[in-house]
Design a protein around this motif. Structure first.
Motif, PDB file in Angstrom:
ATOM      1  N   VAL A  35       0.858  -1.190   0.000  1.00  0.00           N
ATOM      2  CA  VAL A  35       0.000   0.000   0.000  1.00  0.00           C
ATOM      3  C   VAL A  35       0.890   1.234   0.000  1.00  0.00           C
ATOM      4  O   VAL A  35       1.929   1.259   0.671  1.00  0.00           O
ATOM      5  CB  VAL A  35      -0.907   0.008   1.257  1.00  0.00           C
ATOM      6  CG1 VAL A  35      -1.695   1.306   1.348  1.00  0.00           C
ATOM      7  CG2 VAL A  35      -1.846  -1.180   1.237  1.00  0.00           C
ATOM      8  N   GLN A  50       1.338   5.741  -0.306  1.00  0.00           N
ATOM      9  CA  GLN A  50       0.778   7.037   0.039  1.00  0.00           C
ATOM     10  C   GLN A  50      -0.188   7.538  -1.044  1.00  0.00           C
ATOM     11  O   GLN A  50      -1.199   8.148  -0.746  1.00  0.00           O
ATOM     12  CB  GLN A  50       1.948   8.013   0.190  1.00  0.00           C
ATOM     13  CG  GLN A  50       1.570   9.392   0.623  1.00  0.00           C
ATOM     14  CD  GLN A  50       2.801  10.201   0.982  1.00  0.00           C
ATOM     15  OE1 GLN A  50       3.925   9.707   0.953  1.00  0.00           O
ATOM     16  NE2 GLN A  50       2.582  11.455   1.345  1.00  0.00           N
ATOM     17  N   GLN A  84      -7.947   5.171  -0.332  1.00  0.00           N
ATOM     18  CA  GLN A  84      -6.917   4.365   0.309  1.00  0.00           C
ATOM     19  C   GLN A  84      -7.487   3.025   0.755  1.00  0.00           C
ATOM     20  O   GLN A  84      -6.809   2.006   0.683  1.00  0.00           O
ATOM     21  CB  GLN A  84      -6.290   5.131   1.486  1.00  0.00           C
ATOM     22  CG  GLN A  84      -5.082   4.455   2.109  1.00  0.00           C
ATOM     23  CD  GLN A  84      -3.931   4.260   1.118  1.00  0.00           C
ATOM     24  OE1 GLN A  84      -4.074   3.570   0.110  1.00  0.00           O
ATOM     25  NE2 GLN A  84      -2.801   4.882   1.411  1.00  0.00           N
ATOM     26  N   ILE A  90      -6.169  -0.644  -0.156  1.00  0.00           N
ATOM     27  CA  ILE A  90      -5.876  -1.680   0.844  1.00  0.00           C
ATOM     28  C   ILE A  90      -6.622  -2.968   0.495  1.00  0.00           C
ATOM     29  O   ILE A  90      -6.057  -4.067   0.549  1.00  0.00           O
ATOM     30  CB  ILE A  90      -6.250  -1.195   2.265  1.00  0.00           C
ATOM     31  CG1 ILE A  90      -5.349  -0.025   2.666  1.00  0.00           C
ATOM     32  CG2 ILE A  90      -6.104  -2.331   3.273  1.00  0.00           C
ATOM     33  CD1 ILE A  90      -5.789   0.683   3.943  1.00  0.00           C
ATOM     34  N   ALA A 115       3.157  -1.188   4.067  1.00  0.00           N
ATOM     35  CA  ALA A 115       2.560   0.086   3.679  1.00  0.00           C
ATOM     36  C   ALA A 115       3.580   1.197   3.871  1.00  0.00           C
ATOM     37  O   ALA A 115       4.227   1.283   4.907  1.00  0.00           O
ATOM     38  CB  ALA A 115       1.318   0.347   4.536  1.00  0.00           C
ATOM     39  N   PRO A 118       0.940   5.175   4.513  1.00  0.00           N
ATOM     40  CA  PRO A 118      -0.418   5.037   3.970  1.00  0.00           C
ATOM     41  C   PRO A 118      -1.331   6.193   4.365  1.00  0.00           C
ATOM     42  O   PRO A 118      -2.328   6.436   3.689  1.00  0.00           O
ATOM     43  CB  PRO A 118      -0.915   3.729   4.590  1.00  0.00           C
ATOM     44  CG  PRO A 118      -0.112   3.559   5.830  1.00  0.00           C
ATOM     45  CD  PRO A 118       1.236   4.150   5.526  1.00  0.00           C
TER      46      PRO A 118
END
Ligand code: ADP
Ligand code: MG
Lengths: 259, 306
Positions: A115, A117, A175, A179, A192, A195
């Motif tokens: 995952v 940003q 987001q 995920i 991640a 994230p």
């Protein structure tokens, strides 16, 4: 001078702590990630990781913190083999991936959810299609795809938005889609990189809730973050990187930096 | 070649997806695709026209090359004894492989034969045959005809000596130059088309590089990512060869059926229509496909390094 000595002391302490941890283990089989003396030099000569030794147990939740440029992203990229270490061994699920053949990398990636940003969603696909995409490209069976996509969308609380397009969603929702996509192949580990970096505090907590649920299902979570509030309030193991070295490694640790 | 060991039979479903993706990309980038296909078309048209000329020149050169004959025409007044004597002396010339006698009647018949069926206009020749008796000498190499001819000319009872003269050498030189210039030209054209296709596909890839990145992060194999581009390149190449193939058929049909009777009067025989069209068409489609695949596969490589 003084600061450097303190830093060195902390490094030595962290090293001896992690060495003790290895010795305390009867078996290494419950390691999800194990790094042994990992170095990374970028082609331009920047040393981004300088002899990292650590292990992450199966089912653990780990924060990776540190100032900008500390090597957090490099560390993360090493795990899913976007980058090869210059030196050292990296075991993921007890398999050394440092000298993994390029053609084997896809099969490693199927065992790791990633995952980022910036979400990395495809704007022309719906929520459902974005998640299904991950299973289609690894040639999963269509009937499995449908079932699994609905499951993970339910888990991240977006079942009612499956026909929306990314630009019709808030950042937090986007987001959550990303995920859902990262875990739809049931990877044993989720990594991640910042994230919550693009999200407001309120939304960040929602994301952390999703991570908690995923972790509770037994998935190991490794999360590089800048988010002091989250690290200090949802306590998990904290690994602090500075100048490409592990300078701190504490169970239920604090963020340890200002902002 | 494109799938993992133990999974060599690609799932039909997957192939379907790749086909769908490549068609979608081809139509989505309509104008760029059109430009690339046109580039292939233009190059292949030029290549085709060049090859038509080249193949025929090659054949003609080959025909002439096999023509290692020196014709020695006899004086009308030559007696049988003199003729035998001359035959012996001709056989004695170095490099002469064989000597055969062609009577004036045989000579005329074979001439009329080579002019084809349309020889009614030569009817009066039958009555008043202008050809003399002749010996036909064969040498091993075309070059040797020059030396053999000059020696034969000095023998008694020889009225005239005919051979390919310099035409053999000049034709070969010409064909060689044509061939070299042509190869350079063709390679240049083909590389240009590869480059253009590569650029088009690169554009479609840049637009889709995020998609490729995500695919790779999700664990798609390089082969899986590459297939649609491979198909897209193949399609562009093959589509680009359609017009050239049609043009070859039309142009060669015209050339062969309209020019060959004229050319046959100059003892030139073109490559048969069927042979030329079949071979050249296959060659053009093949080259087109190769250009397309090369262009697309080479441009996708860079984006797979994730
Ligand atoms: N692709 C790259 N090429 C060269 N140097 C890089 C590259 N990526 C990162 N670096 C350098 O490596 C160091 C660690 O970077 P990074 O892992 O991105 O840190 P963080 O994620 O903790 O901010 C920094 O000094 C950065 O400038
Ligand atoms: Mg970073």
């Amino acid at each position: 001078m003084q600061r450097n000595r303190e830093r060195l002391d902390r490094i030595c302490l962290a090293r001896s702590n992690s060495i003790k941890k290895y010795r305390g283990n009867n078996s290494n089989m419950d390691n999800m990630i194990l790094m042994q003396n990992v170095w990374k030099a970028y082609p331009n000569g920047v040393m981004a990781l300088n002899g990292v030794d650590l292990s992450v147990k199966k089912g653990e939740f780990v924060y990776v913190v540190g100032p900008s440029g500390a090597g957090k992203s490099t560390f993360i990229k090493m795990i899913y083999r976007e980058l090869k270490p210059t030196r050292g061994k990296i075991f993921v699920n007890n398999k050394n991936i440092a000298n993994l053949k390029n053609r084997q990398v896809p099969y490693l990636r199927r065992k790791i959810g990633v995952v980022f940003q910036d979400f990395k969603l495809l704007p022309k696909l719906t929520v459902y299609e974005n998640v299904a995409f991950a299973l289609e490209v690894i040639e999963e069976h269509p009937s499995q795809i449908k079932k699994r996509v609905m499951e993970v969308l339910d888990l991240v609380g977006l079942k009612h938005k499956l026909r929306s397009f990314p630009d019709q969603l808030s950042g937090g929702e986007q987001q959550r889609v990303s995920i859902a996509r990262s875990i739809c192949n049931r990877p044993p580990v989720l990594i991640a990189d910042e994230p919550t970096g693009n999200l407001d505090p309120e939304t960040s907590w929602q994301i952390m809730d999703v991570f908690r649920r995923i972790n509770e299902q037994g998935t190991t979570v490794v999360m590089a973050t800048h988010n002091k509030d989250i690290v200090n309030h949802i306590r998990h193991r904290v690994i602090a990187l500075e100048g490409g070295m592990v300078v701190r490694d504490e169970q239920e640790g604090e963020y340890g930096y200002e902002a | 070649m494109m799938s993992r060991k133990g999974n060599t039979v690609m799932k039909l479903r997957t192939m379907n997806r790749h086909l769908r993706e490549s068609f979608r990309s081809l139509t989505r980038n309509g104008w760029m695709s059109f430009a690339s296909i046109s580039a292939v078309t233009v190059s292949l048209v030029l290549v085709a026209m060049f090859l038509i000329v080249m193949f025929n020149l090659n054949k003609i050169a080959g025909d002439v090359e096999n023509d290692v004959e020196v014709k020695v025409y006899l004086d009308q007044s030559t007696t049988a004894a003199q003729q035998n004597q001359l035959e012996e002396r001709l056989k004695g010339i170095a490099d002469v492989q064989s000597v055969s006698f062609v009577s004036r009647k045989e000579g005329l018949n074979s001439l009329l034969d080579s002019l084809g069926t349309d020889s009614n206009q030569f009817q009066d020749l039958q009555r008043e045959n202008p050809l003399p008796n002749a010996f036909v000498l064969k040498t091993n190499q075309p070059e040797q005809t020059i030396q053999v001819a000059s020696e034969a000319r000095n023998l008694p009872n020889v009225a005239d000596v005919r051979y390919g003269k310099g035409t053999v050498e000049r034709l070969f030189k010409f064909v060689n130059i044509m061939r070299n210039v042509g190869i350079v030209l063709i390679l240049g054209l083909l590389f240009t088309s590869v480059f253009l296709i590569a650029n088009t596909i690169k554009l479609t890839i840049v637009a889709r590089r995020r998609e490729i990145e995500i695919m790779k992060l999700c664990g798609a194999t390089n082969a899986f990512v590459r297939w649609p581009y491979f198909i897209e390149g193949l399609l562009m190449g093959i589509l680009g060869s359609l017009i050239p193939v049609t043009l070859v058929i039309v142009v060669y049909h015209f050339a062969y059926y309209n020019l060959s009777s004229n050319l046959s009067q100059m003892f030139i025989r073109l490559i048969p229509f069927q042979t030329m069209v079949t071979n050249l068409s296959l060659l053009l489609v093949g080259i087109g496909a190769l250009i397309g695949v090369w262009g697309s596969v080479s441009s996708v490589r860079k984006f797979l390094k994730i």
